[in-house]
Design a protein around this motif. Structure first.
Motif, PDB file in Angstrom:
ATOM      1  N   PRO A  75      11.411 -24.753  32.116  1.00  0.00           N
ATOM      2  CA  PRO A  75      10.232 -24.296  32.860  1.00  0.00           C
ATOM      3  C   PRO A  75      10.587 -23.407  34.049  1.00  0.00           C
ATOM      4  O   PRO A  75       9.731 -23.124  34.887  1.00  0.00           O
ATOM      5  N   TYR A  76      11.855 -22.951  34.119  1.00  0.00           N
ATOM      6  CA  TYR A  76      12.303 -22.183  35.280  1.00  0.00           C
ATOM      7  C   TYR A  76      12.774 -20.789  34.877  1.00  0.00           C
ATOM      8  O   TYR A  76      13.207 -20.538  33.752  1.00  0.00           O
ATOM      9  N   LEU A  77      12.697 -19.905  35.852  1.00  0.00           N
ATOM     10  CA  LEU A  77      13.177 -18.539  35.713  1.00  0.00           C
ATOM     11  C   LEU A  77      14.391 -18.384  36.622  1.00  0.00           C
ATOM     12  O   LEU A  77      14.271 -18.522  37.837  1.00  0.00           O
ATOM     13  N   LYS A  78      15.545 -18.143  36.038  1.00  0.00           N
ATOM     14  CA  LYS A  78      16.772 -17.970  36.808  1.00  0.00           C
ATOM     15  C   LYS A  78      17.015 -16.473  36.989  1.00  0.00           C
ATOM     16  O   LYS A  78      17.157 -15.732  36.013  1.00  0.00           O
ATOM     17  N   ILE A  79      17.032 -16.026  38.239  1.00  0.00           N
ATOM     18  CA  ILE A  79      17.221 -14.602  38.525  1.00  0.00           C
ATOM     19  C   ILE A  79      18.709 -14.318  38.669  1.00  0.00           C
ATOM     20  O   ILE A  79      19.382 -14.875  39.542  1.00  0.00           O
ATOM     21  N   LEU A  80      19.230 -13.462  37.799  1.00  0.00           N
ATOM     22  CA  LEU A  80      20.649 -13.152  37.776  1.00  0.00           C
ATOM     23  C   LEU A  80      20.992 -11.913  38.590  1.00  0.00           C
ATOM     24  O   LEU A  80      22.143 -11.720  38.989  1.00  0.00           O
ATOM     25  N   SER A  81      20.000 -11.055  38.824  1.00  0.00           N
ATOM     26  CA  SER A  81      20.225  -9.844  39.615  1.00  0.00           C
ATOM     27  C   SER A  81      20.149 -10.179  41.098  1.00  0.00           C
ATOM     28  O   SER A  81      19.667 -11.242  41.496  1.00  0.00           O
ATOM     29  N   ASN A  82      20.638  -9.268  41.933  1.00  0.00           N
ATOM     30  CA  ASN A  82      20.627  -9.484  43.387  1.00  0.00           C
ATOM     31  C   ASN A  82      19.322  -9.057  44.039  1.00  0.00           C
ATOM     32  O   ASN A  82      19.031  -9.467  45.175  1.00  0.00           O
ATOM     33  N   THR A  83      18.557  -8.222  43.349  1.00  0.00           N
ATOM     34  CA  THR A  83      17.287  -7.747  43.898  1.00  0.00           C
ATOM     35  C   THR A  83      16.206  -7.811  42.833  1.00  0.00           C
ATOM     36  O   THR A  83      16.489  -7.856  41.628  1.00  0.00           O
ATOM     37  N   VAL A  84      14.962  -7.833  43.290  1.00  0.00           N
ATOM     38  CA  VAL A  84      13.813  -7.735  42.396  1.00  0.00           C
ATOM     39  C   VAL A  84      12.819  -6.757  43.017  1.00  0.00           C
ATOM     40  O   VAL A  84      12.854  -6.499  44.220  1.00  0.00           O
ATOM     41  N   GLU A  85      11.937  -6.213  42.176  1.00  0.00           N
ATOM     42  CA  GLU A  85      10.857  -5.353  42.641  1.00  0.00           C
ATOM     43  C   GLU A  85       9.544  -6.104  42.527  1.00  0.00           C
ATOM     44  O   GLU A  85       9.317  -6.854  41.574  1.00  0.00           O
ATOM     45  N   TRP A  86       8.679  -5.875  43.515  1.00  0.00           N
ATOM     46  CA  TRP A  86       7.367  -6.527  43.534  1.00  0.00           C
ATOM     47  C   TRP A  86       6.350  -5.513  44.036  1.00  0.00           C
ATOM     48  O   TRP A  86       6.600  -4.810  45.029  1.00  0.00           O
ATOM     49  N   TYR A  87       5.202  -5.426  43.364  1.00  0.00           N
ATOM     50  CA  TYR A  87       4.163  -4.463  43.717  1.00  0.00           C
ATOM     51  C   TYR A  87       2.913  -5.211  44.204  1.00  0.00           C
ATOM     52  O   TYR A  87       2.476  -6.177  43.572  1.00  0.00           O
ATOM     53  N   ILE A  88       2.369  -4.758  45.321  1.00  0.00           N
ATOM     54  CA  ILE A  88       1.156  -5.336  45.894  1.00  0.00           C
ATOM     55  C   ILE A  88       0.177  -4.199  46.155  1.00  0.00           C
ATOM     56  O   ILE A  88       0.572  -3.136  46.654  1.00  0.00           O
ATOM     57  N   SER A  89      -1.092  -4.418  45.826  1.00  0.00           N
ATOM     58  CA  SER A  89      -2.099  -3.370  45.973  1.00  0.00           C
ATOM     59  C   SER A  89      -3.320  -3.898  46.697  1.00  0.00           C
ATOM     60  O   SER A  89      -3.782  -5.015  46.442  1.00  0.00           O
ATOM     61  N   PHE A  90      -3.844  -3.085  47.637  1.00  0.00           N
ATOM     62  CA  PHE A  90      -5.034  -3.432  48.416  1.00  0.00           C
ATOM     63  C   PHE A  90      -6.066  -2.329  48.228  1.00  0.00           C
ATOM     64  O   PHE A  90      -5.736  -1.147  48.201  1.00  0.00           O
ATOM     65  N   LEU A  91      -7.338  -2.731  48.135  1.00  0.00           N
ATOM     66  CA  LEU A  91      -8.396  -1.724  48.055  1.00  0.00           C
ATOM     67  C   LEU A  91      -8.567  -0.972  49.375  1.00  0.00           C
ATOM     68  O   LEU A  91      -8.711   0.245  49.373  1.00  0.00           O
ATOM     69  N   PRO A  92      -8.566  -1.634  50.532  1.00  0.00           N
ATOM     70  CA  PRO A  92      -8.796  -0.891  51.785  1.00  0.00           C
ATOM     71  C   PRO A  92      -7.727   0.168  52.028  1.00  0.00           C
ATOM     72  O   PRO A  92      -6.551  -0.041  51.736  1.00  0.00           O
ATOM     73  N   ASP A  93      -8.139   1.300  52.593  1.00  0.00           N
ATOM     74  CA  ASP A  93      -7.213   2.362  52.977  1.00  0.00           C
ATOM     75  C   ASP A  93      -6.992   2.411  54.481  1.00  0.00           C
ATOM     76  O   ASP A  93      -5.894   2.662  54.946  1.00  0.00           O
ATOM     77  N   ARG A  94      -8.042   2.178  55.258  1.00  0.00           N
ATOM     78  CA  ARG A  94      -7.967   2.381  56.689  1.00  0.00           C
ATOM     79  C   ARG A  94      -6.985   1.410  57.335  1.00  0.00           C
ATOM     80  O   ARG A  94      -7.171   0.208  57.261  1.00  0.00           O
ATOM     81  N   SER A  95      -5.986   1.960  57.952  1.00  0.00           N
ATOM     82  CA  SER A  95      -4.968   1.231  58.714  1.00  0.00           C
ATOM     83  C   SER A  95      -4.102   0.317  57.869  1.00  0.00           C
ATOM     84  O   SER A  95      -3.262  -0.405  58.391  1.00  0.00           O
ATOM     85  N   THR A  96      -4.276   0.334  56.553  1.00  0.00           N
ATOM     86  CA  THR A  96      -3.552  -0.612  55.702  1.00  0.00           C
ATOM     87  C   THR A  96      -2.067  -0.305  55.639  1.00  0.00           C
ATOM     88  O   THR A  96      -1.233  -1.216  55.630  1.00  0.00           O
ATOM     89  N   GLN A  97      -1.690   0.986  55.605  1.00  0.00           N
ATOM     90  CA  GLN A  97      -0.272   1.317  55.470  1.00  0.00           C
ATOM     91  C   GLN A  97       0.558   0.726  56.602  1.00  0.00           C
ATOM     92  O   GLN A  97       1.523   0.006  56.376  1.00  0.00           O
ATOM     93  N   GLU A  98       0.179   1.016  57.851  1.00  0.00           N
ATOM     94  CA  GLU A  98       0.951   0.527  58.987  1.00  0.00           C
ATOM     95  C   GLU A  98       0.905  -0.994  59.074  1.00  0.00           C
ATOM     96  O   GLU A  98       1.908  -1.650  59.372  1.00  0.00           O
TER      97      GLU A  98
END
Length: 259
Positions: A75-98
């Protein structure tokens, strides 16, 4: 507004395994990081029109973790690499980047549960450019799309993107998201709207709050699909995800029009 996070695994502090069903932990983590920002969080909500109805804050989604090397151990995921990528998305634009870049930059956090837990450190946070939106586009899911049909007895049924009812359900879902974000109904009553699966949807059953009395199962589907809709609704789908339960890690999709 979409962000790409590069996460480094801190192998000296915790382990290298997380539960296969890590979506609930990831969703809770995002809420916790945003909420812990205190006054910055309140300002962000206010600037994006969330002051009176914070339910609109749920208009975000995130992808699965993408790792170059991994193995599945029960039932587990063993990560063998040193890094992973993750994407997160928000609908709002105003001031969201900073706001988002400031919150996640050099952040360290733990993801998992008592049985399997990894400590990550954010190496970088990159805002990704939006695609050129058109009224017909092709997308590929980055996390399973959850399309919910309400049954006559009040129960919910999870249907595939190629189900005959999927187009109408997704259309209503996007109109509801538009109203929640802008505070008024979409200005047009009739417009072309089509959802078409281009590959056979692959089912994925995910446990939420696994191992607790509150455990539930949500079914989503991975596929490539074509969406025809007004530009504003296409953008909302891209930023918040296809279908329902997006803030729990369902329905994030990337532009695949030119692939």
């Amino acid at each position: 507004m979409r962000f790409k996070l590069i996460l480094i695994i801190d192998r000296n502090t915790k382990g290298d395994r997380i539960p296969l069903n890590y979506q609930y932990a990831a969703s809770s983590l995002i809420y916790r990081i945003l909420s812990n920002s205190g006054s910055e969080f309140s300002s962000w909500l206010h600037e994006n029109g969330f002051q009176d109805d914070q339910r609109r804050f749920k208009l975000f989604t995130f992808s699965r973790l993408f790792m170059p090397r991994y193995s599945i151990e029960g039932p587990y995921l063993k990560i063998l690499s040193n890094t992973v990528e993750w994407y997160i998305s928000f609908l709002p634009d105003r001031s969201t980047q900073e706001f988002v870049q400031g919150l996640f930059r050099e952040q360290s956090f733990e993801l998992g549960d008592r049985r399997a837990n990894i400590r990550f450190r954010v190496q970088s946070v990159e805002m990704l450019p939006s695609p050129v939106f058109t009224e017909t586009m092709v997308f590929e899911t980055l996390s399973p799309a959850c399309i919910v049909r309400q049954e006559d007895d009040g129960s919910e049924k999870y249907i595939s993107p190629d189900h005959p009812d999927a187009t109408d359900i997704v259309r209503l879902n996007l109109l509801n998201k538009y109203r929640a974000f802008y505070g008024h109904d979409f200005p047009e009553e009739r417009f072309p709207f089509y959802l078409r699966a281009l590959t056979k949807p692959r089912s994925s059953l995910i446990a939420i709050k696994e191992g607790t009395p509150q455990e539930s199962k949500i079914r989503g589907f991975m596929c490539r699909f074509e969406l025809t809709a007004p530009l504003e609704l296409v953008k909302i789908m891209y930023e918040t995800g296809l279908g329902s339960k997006n803030s729990q890690g369902f329905g994030m999709s990337e532009d695949a029009t030119n692939r």
